[in-house]
Design a protein around this motif. Sequence first.
Motif, PDB file in Angstrom:
ATOM      1  N   CYS A   6       0.883  -1.222   0.079  1.00  0.00           N
ATOM      2  CA  CYS A   6       0.104  -0.076  -0.022  1.00  0.00           C
ATOM      3  C   CYS A   6       0.832   1.131  -0.038  1.00  0.00           C
ATOM      4  O   CYS A   6       1.807   1.452   0.869  1.00  0.00           O
ATOM      5  N   GLY A   7       0.567   2.362  -0.826  1.00  0.00           N
ATOM      6  CA  GLY A   7       1.322   3.333  -0.753  1.00  0.00           C
ATOM      7  C   GLY A   7       1.173   4.117   0.371  1.00  0.00           C
ATOM      8  O   GLY A   7       2.161   4.910   0.714  1.00  0.00           O
ATOM      9  N   GLY A   8       0.202   4.074   1.344  1.00  0.00           N
ATOM     10  CA  GLY A   8       0.219   4.712   2.904  1.00  0.00           C
ATOM     11  C   GLY A   8      -0.089   5.946   2.451  1.00  0.00           C
ATOM     12  O   GLY A   8      -0.179   6.841   3.646  1.00  0.00           O
ATOM     13  N   GLY A   9      -1.037   6.654   1.593  1.00  0.00           N
ATOM     14  CA  GLY A   9      -1.627   8.027   1.445  1.00  0.00           C
ATOM     15  C   GLY A   9      -2.681   8.115   2.286  1.00  0.00           C
ATOM     16  O   GLY A   9      -3.831   7.409   1.959  1.00  0.00           O
ATOM     17  N   ILE A  10      -2.796   8.945   3.169  1.00  0.00           N
ATOM     18  CA  ILE A  10      -4.008   9.360   3.914  1.00  0.00           C
ATOM     19  C   ILE A  10      -4.548  10.677   3.460  1.00  0.00           C
ATOM     20  O   ILE A  10      -4.024  11.784   3.615  1.00  0.00           O
ATOM     21  N   ILE A  11      -5.597  10.744   2.495  1.00  0.00           N
ATOM     22  CA  ILE A  11      -6.365  11.800   2.193  1.00  0.00           C
ATOM     23  C   ILE A  11      -7.504  12.311   3.069  1.00  0.00           C
ATOM     24  O   ILE A  11      -7.535  11.524   3.996  1.00  0.00           O
ATOM     25  N   GLY A  12      -8.035  13.252   2.713  1.00  0.00           N
ATOM     26  CA  GLY A  12      -8.960  13.916   3.555  1.00  0.00           C
ATOM     27  C   GLY A  12      -9.981  13.222   4.071  1.00  0.00           C
ATOM     28  O   GLY A  12     -10.464  12.836   5.198  1.00  0.00           O
ATOM     29  N   PRO A  13     -10.659  12.389   3.400  1.00  0.00           N
ATOM     30  CA  PRO A  13     -11.904  11.424   3.535  1.00  0.00           C
ATOM     31  C   PRO A  13     -11.399  10.288   4.528  1.00  0.00           C
ATOM     32  O   PRO A  13     -12.137  10.070   5.438  1.00  0.00           O
ATOM     33  N   SER A  14     -10.038   9.914   4.459  1.00  0.00           N
ATOM     34  CA  SER A  14      -9.535   8.886   5.530  1.00  0.00           C
ATOM     35  C   SER A  14      -9.447   9.378   6.772  1.00  0.00           C
ATOM     36  O   SER A  14      -9.820   9.025   7.723  1.00  0.00           O
ATOM     37  N   ARG A  15      -8.969  10.857   6.828  1.00  0.00           N
ATOM     38  CA  ARG A  15      -8.768  11.404   8.151  1.00  0.00           C
ATOM     39  C   ARG A  15     -10.090  11.656   8.692  1.00  0.00           C
ATOM     40  O   ARG A  15     -10.048  11.281   9.926  1.00  0.00           O
ATOM     41  N   ASP A  16     -10.906  12.000   7.946  1.00  0.00           N
ATOM     42  CA  ASP A  16     -12.285  12.374   8.518  1.00  0.00           C
ATOM     43  C   ASP A  16     -12.996  11.189   9.091  1.00  0.00           C
ATOM     44  O   ASP A  16     -14.053  11.444  10.124  1.00  0.00           O
ATOM     45  N   ALA A  17     -12.678   9.837   8.583  1.00  0.00           N
ATOM     46  CA  ALA A  17     -13.472   8.583   9.175  1.00  0.00           C
ATOM     47  C   ALA A  17     -12.783   8.297  10.250  1.00  0.00           C
ATOM     48  O   ALA A  17     -13.170   6.898  10.707  1.00  0.00           O
ATOM     49  N   LEU A  18     -11.545   8.665  10.836  1.00  0.00           N
ATOM     50  CA  LEU A  18     -10.854   8.226  12.023  1.00  0.00           C
ATOM     51  C   LEU A  18     -11.806   8.329  13.175  1.00  0.00           C
ATOM     52  O   LEU A  18     -12.526   9.312  13.410  1.00  0.00           O
ATOM     53  N   PRO A  19     -11.228   7.379  14.185  1.00  0.00           N
ATOM     54  CA  PRO A  19     -12.021   7.387  15.487  1.00  0.00           C
ATOM     55  C   PRO A  19     -11.819   8.778  16.178  1.00  0.00           C
ATOM     56  O   PRO A  19     -10.593   9.359  15.918  1.00  0.00           O
ATOM     57  N   PRO A  20     -12.410   9.267  17.038  1.00  0.00           N
ATOM     58  CA  PRO A  20     -12.042  10.598  17.656  1.00  0.00           C
ATOM     59  C   PRO A  20     -10.949  10.334  18.497  1.00  0.00           C
ATOM     60  O   PRO A  20     -10.513   9.124  19.185  1.00  0.00           O
ATOM     61  N   THR A  78      -7.890  15.801  -2.785  1.00  0.00           N
ATOM     62  CA  THR A  78      -6.979  15.186  -1.451  1.00  0.00           C
ATOM     63  C   THR A  78      -7.106  15.773  -0.094  1.00  0.00           C
ATOM     64  O   THR A  78      -7.032  14.855   0.907  1.00  0.00           O
ATOM     65  N   ARG A  79      -7.527  17.007  -0.011  1.00  0.00           N
ATOM     66  CA  ARG A  79      -7.757  17.448   1.562  1.00  0.00           C
ATOM     67  C   ARG A  79      -9.124  16.952   1.886  1.00  0.00           C
ATOM     68  O   ARG A  79      -9.150  16.990   3.159  1.00  0.00           O
ATOM     69  N   GLY A  80      -9.924  16.801   1.119  1.00  0.00           N
ATOM     70  CA  GLY A  80     -11.481  16.071   1.704  1.00  0.00           C
ATOM     71  C   GLY A  80     -12.445  17.169   1.687  1.00  0.00           C
ATOM     72  O   GLY A  80     -13.460  16.776   2.431  1.00  0.00           O
ATOM     73  N   SER A  81     -12.112  18.142   1.225  1.00  0.00           N
ATOM     74  CA  SER A  81     -13.337  19.451   1.179  1.00  0.00           C
ATOM     75  C   SER A  81     -14.292  19.138  -0.011  1.00  0.00           C
ATOM     76  O   SER A  81     -15.116  19.963  -0.102  1.00  0.00           O
ATOM     77  N   MET A  82     -13.825  18.157  -0.989  1.00  0.00           N
ATOM     78  CA  MET A  82     -14.674  18.068  -2.084  1.00  0.00           C
ATOM     79  C   MET A  82     -14.287  16.436  -2.419  1.00  0.00           C
ATOM     80  O   MET A  82     -13.100  16.117  -2.536  1.00  0.00           O
ATOM     81  N   THR A  83     -15.568  15.732  -3.040  1.00  0.00           N
ATOM     82  CA  THR A  83     -15.186  14.604  -3.585  1.00  0.00           C
ATOM     83  C   THR A  83     -15.073  14.658  -5.213  1.00  0.00           C
ATOM     84  O   THR A  83     -15.866  15.674  -5.630  1.00  0.00           O
ATOM     85  N   LEU A  84     -14.774  13.702  -5.754  1.00  0.00           N
ATOM     86  CA  LEU A  84     -14.734  13.454  -7.437  1.00  0.00           C
ATOM     87  C   LEU A  84     -16.068  13.701  -7.845  1.00  0.00           C
ATOM     88  O   LEU A  84     -16.422  14.537  -8.637  1.00  0.00           O
ATOM     89  N   ALA A  85     -17.125  13.147  -7.175  1.00  0.00           N
ATOM     90  CA  ALA A  85     -18.439  13.178  -7.451  1.00  0.00           C
ATOM     91  C   ALA A  85     -18.923  14.465  -7.409  1.00  0.00           C
ATOM     92  O   ALA A  85     -19.625  15.076  -8.297  1.00  0.00           O
ATOM     93  N   GLU A  86     -18.760  15.348  -6.487  1.00  0.00           N
ATOM     94  CA  GLU A  86     -18.974  16.617  -5.946  1.00  0.00           C
ATOM     95  C   GLU A  86     -18.677  17.518  -6.897  1.00  0.00           C
ATOM     96  O   GLU A  86     -19.375  18.375  -7.343  1.00  0.00           O
ATOM     97  N   LEU A  87     -17.483  17.189  -7.361  1.00  0.00           N
ATOM     98  CA  LEU A  87     -16.825  18.426  -8.569  1.00  0.00           C
ATOM     99  C   LEU A  87     -17.554  18.051  -9.812  1.00  0.00           C
ATOM    100  O   LEU A  87     -18.019  19.222 -10.514  1.00  0.00           O
ATOM    101  N   VAL A  88     -17.790  16.723 -10.059  1.00  0.00           N
ATOM    102  CA  VAL A  88     -18.441  16.727 -11.437  1.00  0.00           C
ATOM    103  C   VAL A  88     -20.051  17.188 -11.380  1.00  0.00           C
ATOM    104  O   VAL A  88     -20.599  17.803 -12.339  1.00  0.00           O
ATOM    105  N   ARG A  89     -20.708  16.982  -9.988  1.00  0.00           N
ATOM    106  CA  ARG A  89     -22.035  17.430  -9.923  1.00  0.00           C
ATOM    107  C   ARG A  89     -22.191  18.968  -9.859  1.00  0.00           C
ATOM    108  O   ARG A  89     -23.176  19.575 -10.422  1.00  0.00           O
ATOM    109  N   THR A  90     -21.267  19.670  -9.099  1.00  0.00           N
ATOM    110  CA  THR A  90     -21.507  21.267  -8.735  1.00  0.00           C
ATOM    111  C   THR A  90     -20.592  21.996  -9.688  1.00  0.00           C
ATOM    112  O   THR A  90     -21.087  23.109  -9.782  1.00  0.00           O
TER     113      THR A  90
END
Length: 400
Positions: free
Chosen positions: A53-67, A375-387
């Motif tokens: 695994c490359g081991g890249g932690i993007i924004g959505p990964s960070r936001d899904a971690l336990p408190p 990558t920071r997690g402020s937007m998803t690929l799907a949101e980019l295409v939709r908005t």
Amino acid sequence: MSSENSADDARQVWDVVVVGAGPAGASAAYAAAVAGRSVLILEKAELPRYKTCGGGIIGPSRDALPPGFELPFKDRVHAVTFSLDGKFARTRRSRNMLFGLINRPEFDQQLVEHAQKAGAELRTGVTVSRVEQHGPAVPDRRTVAVVLQGGETVLARAVVGADGSASRIGAHVGVKLDQVDLGLEAEIPVPETVAEDWAGRVLIDWGPMPGSYGWVFPKGDTLTVGVISARGEGAATKRYLEDFIARLGLAGFEPSLSSGHLTRCRSDDSPLSRGRVLVCGDAAGLLEPWTREGISFALRSGRLAGEWAVRISEAHDAVDARRQALNYAFAIKAGLGVEMSVGRRMLKVFERRPGLLHTALTGFRPAWNAFAKITRGSMTLAELVRTHPVAGRALSRLDR
């Protein structure tokens, strides 16, 4: 720490049994344990263990971690160098961190420890042979039997399969796959002078085979160097990695570890459950089809699986269990499924026109800004295409 007294485990009926202690399994176990349920994690390896695994932690990964989870970053990325099969290299920089880099053994171990602190128990060194929802091993209709290698049986009200891309639980559920890729990776220790040149910067190289790309991720005194391409191109993928390493001037350094791994994406109609058994992460074929990024998909689907497994464990009949499983599938498809759908479209465009993507990211600031937001997690690929109408129209034209 592993639980002991396997005979007691066989008599106990756990609320939730999680098969696999990777990010998906640990997240599922944490979610169920935080809800106050009895949870057992079964893992065939001893922890910590290495994963390709490359081991890249993007924004959505960070936001899904336990408190309270403190990420064990080896480096923080502020710059990306893009190249097109070794040519036309250009570096884009950001004042803010784009994403962080971790070593999987340490990261996975820490996730499991959070699940244990929440109340989950862990057994390592055990291999699951199969699950049974009917038959003599199953005492009643509210129970699933998890049969271990050697014949021992563990009983549960709900089971979460998070046992990787070659999942036995996925086979039980009937997971169907429509994209399989081969990733090859080398962990290369380098001198301090070389490490300093890479600090805070990653390289992404759009590769020579359709849909392929390579990466260099710096982690202190080690560079994680890898490539990925469609399965069936094994020899070409291996050559790509060798040429990539040589082109970077790293061929003179001996890798401390070389590994390979198949990534698998689910088909749109692939099931996510069967009876009281759910699948998540790689076991469900959940990952981003274009980049093959899987950690964020594992964390997010694992958390959802753990939450819905709790509801299934409380179901008193098959109809209610089925209702809860369908709700889990809906939650996955409404979020991660939409992202995968856009990712599939992006992959098709990338396979045909990698140069166009390279030109956009290196020469068109809005494209780079979108990459940074994703990558920071402020937007998803799907949101980019939709908005963003321009992005949506451009992708639709390129789809043709």
